[in-house]
Write a protein that holds these residues in place. Structure first.
Motif, PDB file in Angstrom:
ATOM      1  N   SER A  25      99.770  54.146 -57.366  1.00  0.00           N
ATOM      2  CA  SER A  25      99.705  55.512 -57.874  1.00  0.00           C
ATOM      3  C   SER A  25     100.138  56.440 -56.646  1.00  0.00           C
ATOM      4  O   SER A  25      99.725  56.284 -55.551  1.00  0.00           O
ATOM      5  CB  SER A  25      98.289  55.992 -58.330  1.00  0.00           C
ATOM      6  N   GLY A  26     101.429  57.290 -56.954  1.00  0.00           N
ATOM      7  CA  GLY A  26     101.913  58.117 -55.904  1.00  0.00           C
ATOM      8  C   GLY A  26     103.100  57.368 -55.161  1.00  0.00           C
ATOM      9  O   GLY A  26     103.498  58.100 -54.428  1.00  0.00           O
ATOM     10  N   MET A  27     103.281  56.154 -55.421  1.00  0.00           N
ATOM     11  CA  MET A  27     104.285  55.530 -54.734  1.00  0.00           C
ATOM     12  C   MET A  27     105.767  56.129 -55.054  1.00  0.00           C
ATOM     13  O   MET A  27     105.967  56.539 -56.309  1.00  0.00           O
ATOM     14  CB  MET A  27     104.203  54.180 -54.684  1.00  0.00           C
ATOM     15  N   SER A  28     106.888  55.871 -54.344  1.00  0.00           N
ATOM     16  CA  SER A  28     108.159  55.776 -54.541  1.00  0.00           C
ATOM     17  C   SER A  28     108.712  54.559 -55.134  1.00  0.00           C
ATOM     18  O   SER A  28     108.700  53.666 -53.925  1.00  0.00           O
ATOM     19  CB  SER A  28     108.901  56.797 -53.706  1.00  0.00           C
ATOM     20  N   GLY A  49     103.511  59.551 -59.212  1.00  0.00           N
ATOM     21  CA  GLY A  49     104.516  59.168 -58.417  1.00  0.00           C
ATOM     22  C   GLY A  49     105.839  59.422 -58.925  1.00  0.00           C
ATOM     23  O   GLY A  49     106.254  60.195 -59.603  1.00  0.00           O
ATOM     24  N   THR A  79     106.992  59.872 -65.283  1.00  0.00           N
ATOM     25  CA  THR A  79     107.552  59.741 -63.828  1.00  0.00           C
ATOM     26  C   THR A  79     108.725  59.103 -63.531  1.00  0.00           C
ATOM     27  O   THR A  79     109.184  58.761 -62.402  1.00  0.00           O
ATOM     28  CB  THR A  79     106.385  58.945 -62.970  1.00  0.00           C
TER      29      THR A  79
END
Length: 452
Positions: free
Chosen positions: A255-258, A281, A307
């Motif tokens: 979660s939250g990664m690129s 993300g 996302t």
């Protein structure tokens, strides 16, 4: 719609096979289109599927059976006549429930409608001779790889390559597995449901399913039609093979990664990454073809994912769109020969030639090299294909590692794979090859790399 408006199932099967061979079309797409059109009687829909897939799968064997009955050789026949004879021979040899007289009668009627009296007489004569004389079996006159190519209905060069890569037993087991019907599996969307809830919902919609054997979020559909069901439209699951589901687990984006998916269409793996990131993300999804970008967006919308940003970009030019060292996770699901999915697309073994396959490693290597420039230090890059050719898999990875000493194979790959795959992993980790006969799934290659 009245019964007489339905298309003749054998005529339609012939038309589909002509398009596949002439246009290079995919069997599953054409069959789905025809069935969704609603002009094949419901009682004949399974027969249509059986006729098309079965005839394509067994082409080498069928041609072997037919050859003695065509004096001038099969190459002398009009394309549609040869396809009609193959279609008829498949029924005579492999479909016990279809009376021989019905097979011949239908073939002659199609020949009359498509050609002239002479052609219908020729078709009748060939099939009557087959019925009267019977057929010689390959074991009686062939030997070596030529015999296996006819018995297992694969190109001889492809079998030979598999033997060189895996040994004779694994190669022949793989060819035999490719003649079996594929299994349908679905990946549940954990943002909307659970395995148990999805099982109950599908059952209420007329589908019988069971827990998958490789992926925790997989269900195998054993009866009924999951595609187009209310559950599917509600975004509760995605149709995907279990081997393919493992790619997202190996990449394991958080979660939250690129995250970057370099060759994303039609979006099955892309949406899996978004689900694993809990739709938090950023996922950059790219594909070379503009017309395929819509498929990714459609899947994201159906599943309720926000996302994913999809763009038409050549994966060999990614750094023109994204900054170097900007991604935490990268997936390179590379364009490949597709020889791991022959059960689903049997035409692949006939459409693709040796020279087609030999040009792919250069493309795959170029994409992998470009994608690697986007990865942050400490990040993870997964390279995967749905082929079993070592030239497109292990050899591509080996060459990449030789040229990029700042990358290494991840030794702990087993931690992100099901225990059933333990015996198939490279001894020191890093990658796994799944052959179709192992778990009755697609053939797949998955390698996990880390940037030091």
């Amino acid at each position: 719609m009245t019964a007489d408006t339905f298309k003749n199932v054998r005529s339609e099967a012939l038309r589909i096979m002509e398009r596949i061979e002439k246009e290079g079309a995919y069997s599953h797409l054409l069959i789905n289109y025809v069935l969704n059109e609603g002009r094949i009687a419901p009682k004949d829909q399974s027969l249509l599927t059986e006729l098309v897939y079965g005839t394509i799968k067994r082409k080498n064997t069928l041609d072997f059976y037919l050859q003695p009955f065509v004096k001038k050789g099969l190459h002398s026949l009009d394309h549609w006549v040869l396809q009609l004879l193959r279609l008829s021979m498949y029924q005579l040899k492999y479909l016990d429930r279809v009376p021989e007289r019905a097979v011949i009668h239908e073939a002659v009627n199609i020949a009359k409608a498509r050609g002239h009296q002479g052609i219908s007489g020729f078709v009748n004569g060939v099939l009557r001779s087959v019925q009267r004389c019977g057929t010689e079996e390959p074991e009686e006159s062939l030997s070596g790889m030529k015999k296996h190519a006819v018995l297992l209905s694969h190109p001889e060069w492809l079998l030979q390559e598999w033997v060189e890569d895996y040994g004779e037993k694994k190669a022949l087991d793989m060819a035999a597995a490719n003649l079996l019907p594929p299994q349908m599996s679905v990946r549940i969307n954990p943002l909307k449901t659970t395995v148990d809830l999805a099982l109950n919902k599908l059952e209420s919609e007329g589908c019988i399913a069971e827990q998958g054997s490789l992926s925790m979020d997989a269900l195998r559909i054993t009866e009924g039609k999951a595609a187009g069901s209310p559950s599917y439209k509600e975004g509760l699951f995605t149709i995907q093979d279990e081997s393919s589901m493992l790619v997202g687990r190996v990449l394991d984006p958080r979660s939250g990664m690129s995250t970057v998916d370099t060759c994303a269409a039609p979006g099955g793996k892309t949406t899996h990454l978004a689900e694993r990131m809990q739709d938090r993300g950023k996922i950059h999804a790219f594909d070379l073809h503009e017309k395929k970008i819509g498929l990714i967006k459609e899947q994201a919308d159906r599943l309720g994912l926000t996302t994913i940003t999809a763009q038409a970009v050549d994966a060999r030019k990614l750094t023109e769109t994204l900054l170097p060292e900007s991604a935490d996770r990268i997936l390179v699901d590379a364009p490949c020969s597709g020889y791991g999915v022959i059960r689903r697309k049997p035409e692949l073994k006939w459409q693709k030639k040796r020279e087609d396959a030999e040009r792919l490693p250069a493309i795959q290597s170029a994409i992998l090299q470009e994608a690697s420039r986007l990865l942050k230090p400490g990040g993870r890059l997964v390279y995967s294909t749905c082929t079993v050719r070592k030239a497109e898999n292990e050899q591509v990875i080996s060459a990449f590692l030789h040229n990029n000493p700042d990358f290494t194979l991840e030794a702990n790959l087993a931690d992100r794979l099901p225990p059933a795959l333990k015996d198939y992993l490279r001894p020191d980790g890093g990658y796994v090859t799944i052959l179709p006969q192992y778990f009755h799934t697609d053939g797949f290659f998955i390698a996990s790399l880390q940037k030091n």
